[in-house]
Motif scaffolding. Structure first.
Motif: not given
Length: 331
Positions: A91-96, A299-301
């Motif tokens: 999830l965080p990788g895709m968001l980034y 945003l930090a995530y």
């Protein structure tokens, strides 16, 4: 087909396959034999179904073939490790990875909302074109603030959550078409801008932002993320790069599903804030502070954990075993 003769001729193969299926450990030779017998028995099942479909024999062989397939391919079970992989990597990788798309969407729509709000604020005739003149005062003085407290908090949170999760899912589901996403963004931005302009024109801009910001920062960010990912799907269809168009789209769709699942939780948080914090008796600075903390946490995530996942080379796609075969492409 003489079913009795057929069963007698192949019964020893079925019995042997049943023995292999029940063994806890298989040697290399046993594994090869199991695969060979699995293919043979599957063929026997097909022949019996077409030539002499006896229900008991068909049921027995169907179960045996299914057990053999499970023995050969193994069984994957859900685990907490998979949940951790989802939240720490996928999830965080895709968001980034998609940050350029949804951040651009966010900036454009926020600027557009402010422009619409200023335009509505300065033109009374525009205000009455959206809301009849005899209803403006009631809207400004009662309806806008009353919206957040007219239902029980838990019911309102559930309603807001499901509605926003549906909007996010639609943005991604129709993303490949492009235009539906743009339309949803326009309607959302227009509504916010017009309402802000009307409240500002009546000297209630502080009340407007005091009620919108606590939940709106995280909620609108989630909507913009969904829209940005949806528009990225559209661009993937238009410009797939060195991959085949079907392969590129399939990969991006699979990864986008990760975002949908993640946004369901993000929107749950914003829904709880909207139902329990926005209409509460807390000071405005405290309510906005809670919303800002949730936004900063999101945003930090993305930019800390997500960046770390991307730099480590982790993928947001499903595991190799779950992917369809893709045609090779030139480097």
């Amino acid at each position: 087909m003489d079913l009795d003769a057929y069963v007698a001729a192949h019964q020893h193969e079925w019995n042997r396959l049943r023995v292999l299926v029940r063994r806890r450990r298989l040697s290399g030779e046993d594994a090869d034999e199991l695969l060979d017998l699995y293919q043979r028995v599957a063929t026997h099942l097909s022949q019996i179904r077409s030539g002499a479909p006896d229900p008991m024999v068909v049921q027995m062989l169907s179960g045996l073939v299914a057990d053999a397939r499970t023995k050969a391919t193994g069984v994957r079970t859900a685990s907490w490790a998979g949940v951790g992989q989802f939240f720490a990597v996928q999830l965080p990788g895709m968001l980034y990875r998609t940050r350029a798309w949804w951040l651009s969407t966010l900036v454009v729509n926020v600027l557009l909302a402010f422009a619409i709000g200023i335009w509505v604020d300065r033109h009374p005739g525009v205000q009455t074109s959206f809301v009849p003149a005899d209803q403006l005062q009631n809207l400004v003085q009662h309806e806008f603030s009353g919206y957040y407290s007219q239902y029980a908090a838990q019911d309102f949170a559930a309603h807001v959550w499901t509605n926003n999760a549906w909007i996010a899912a639609v943005c991604i589901a129709t993303g490949v078409l492009g235009l539906p996403v743009i339309y949803l963004l326009w309607m959302n931005t227009l509504n916010v801008g017009v309402m802000g302009g009307i409240m500002s024109a009546h000297g209630r801009s502080a009340e407007f932002f005091g009620l919108i910001l606590p939940h709106g920062m995280l909620e609108l960010t989630a909507v913009f993320v969904a829209a940005g990912v949806g528009l990225r799907l559209c661009w993937t269809w238009i410009e797939p790069g060195p991959r085949r168009r079907a392969d590129a789209l399939a990969e991006e769709v699979r990864s986008s599903v990760v975002v949908v699942l993640g946004l369901v939780l993000v929107l749950l948080v914003s829904g709880v804030i909207e139902a329990f914090v926005t209409p509460s008796g807390l000071p405005t600075w405290a309510r906005i502070g809670i919303g800002a903390a949730a936004e900063v946490g999101f945003l930090a995530y993305v930019f800390v954990i997500g960046r770390r996942a991307v730099l480590s080379g982790q993928s947001s796609d499903v595991a190799d075993i779950d992917r369809a075969a893709a045609a090779p492409v030139a480097a």
